[in-house]
Design an enzyme around this catalytic site. Structure first.
Site, PDB file in Angstrom:
ATOM      1  N   TYR A  58      58.612  32.953  32.628  1.00 35.16           N
ATOM      2  CA  TYR A  58      57.732  34.068  32.277  1.00 35.16           C
ATOM      3  C   TYR A  58      57.821  35.119  33.375  1.00 35.16           C
ATOM      4  CZ  TYR A  58      54.703  30.611  29.735  1.00 35.16           C
ATOM      5  OH  TYR A  58      54.183  29.651  28.933  1.00 35.16           O
ATOM      6  N   HIS A  95      47.212  31.465  24.862  1.00 30.90           N
ATOM      7  CA  HIS A  95      46.544  32.050  26.025  1.00 30.90           C
ATOM      8  C   HIS A  95      46.700  33.563  26.085  1.00 30.90           C
ATOM      9  CE1 HIS A  95      48.225  28.078  27.757  1.00 30.90           C
ATOM     10  NE2 HIS A  95      47.028  27.846  27.272  1.00 30.90           N
TER      11      HIS A  95
END
Length: 185
Positions: free
Chosen positions: A132, A62
């Site tokens: 993240y 992604h």
């Protein structure tokens, strides 16, 4: 923190500089000043947690394009992952090159992912957790992706894929995409 350049332009492996004592250790995991000193963007717009039930689960590849391109700081907090990034910046000397790095709860290592890098990982253990820190807000209209098994990249994933989303299975192959305004390949 210890910043180590990778083979990809502007991507870094970040190791902890542990300060141990009889209780364990203390270490800084993020510092805007240290990131800036290494030419990295120190912005954190959001933090995300990804949990994976099964070893072999694959998430990716992604990225977001301008004006919503994201930087990411990836760290595995439980279990282990094989983390892969691909440089998708046409102007970069490492354009379309990739690296893979093992991030584990034990090695405490992080991977800094610059803007316009495709990112994905495979869980190497059951019940793996990944954190993240992301430098831009998730913006669906600017989201892009690549197939994890694209023969152009020939990524050597360590395990057979046990779980993957339909969305990740259906990203286009690079030869079918337009990269940087021109058709690739």
């Amino acid at each position: 923190m210890i910043f180590t350049k990778t083979a990809l332009q502007d991507a870094f492996i970040i190791d902890l500089e542990e300060k141990p004592d009889h209780r364990g250790f203390f270490a800084r995991t993020f510092c805007a000043q240290e990131f800036q000193a290494h030419g990295l963007k120190p912005i954190v717009a959001q933090c995300n947690l990804s949990f994976n039930y099964k070893k072999g689960t694959l998430r990716g590849m992604h990225y977001q394009v301008l004006p919503a391109a994201e930087t990411k700081l990836i760290r595995c907090t439980k279990g282990a992952i094989y983390d892969v990034i691909i440089d998708m910046r046409p102007e970069s000397p490492s354009f379309l090159s990739h690296i893979g790095v093992e991030l584990t709860a034990d090695n405490h290592r992080a991977l800094y992912v610059p803007e316009m890098f495709a990112h994905g990982y495979q869980a190497l253990a059951d019940e793996t957790e990944v954190v993240y820190q992301v430098g831009e807000f998730y913006t669906p209209g600017y989201e892009k992706g690549l197939r994890y098994d694209d023969p152009f990249f020939n990524i050597d994933w360590p395990l057979d894929v046990t779980e993957i989303s339909d969305k990740d299975l259906n990203w286009p192959l690079l030869r079918m995409m337009s990269v940087g305004g021109t058709s690739s390949r």
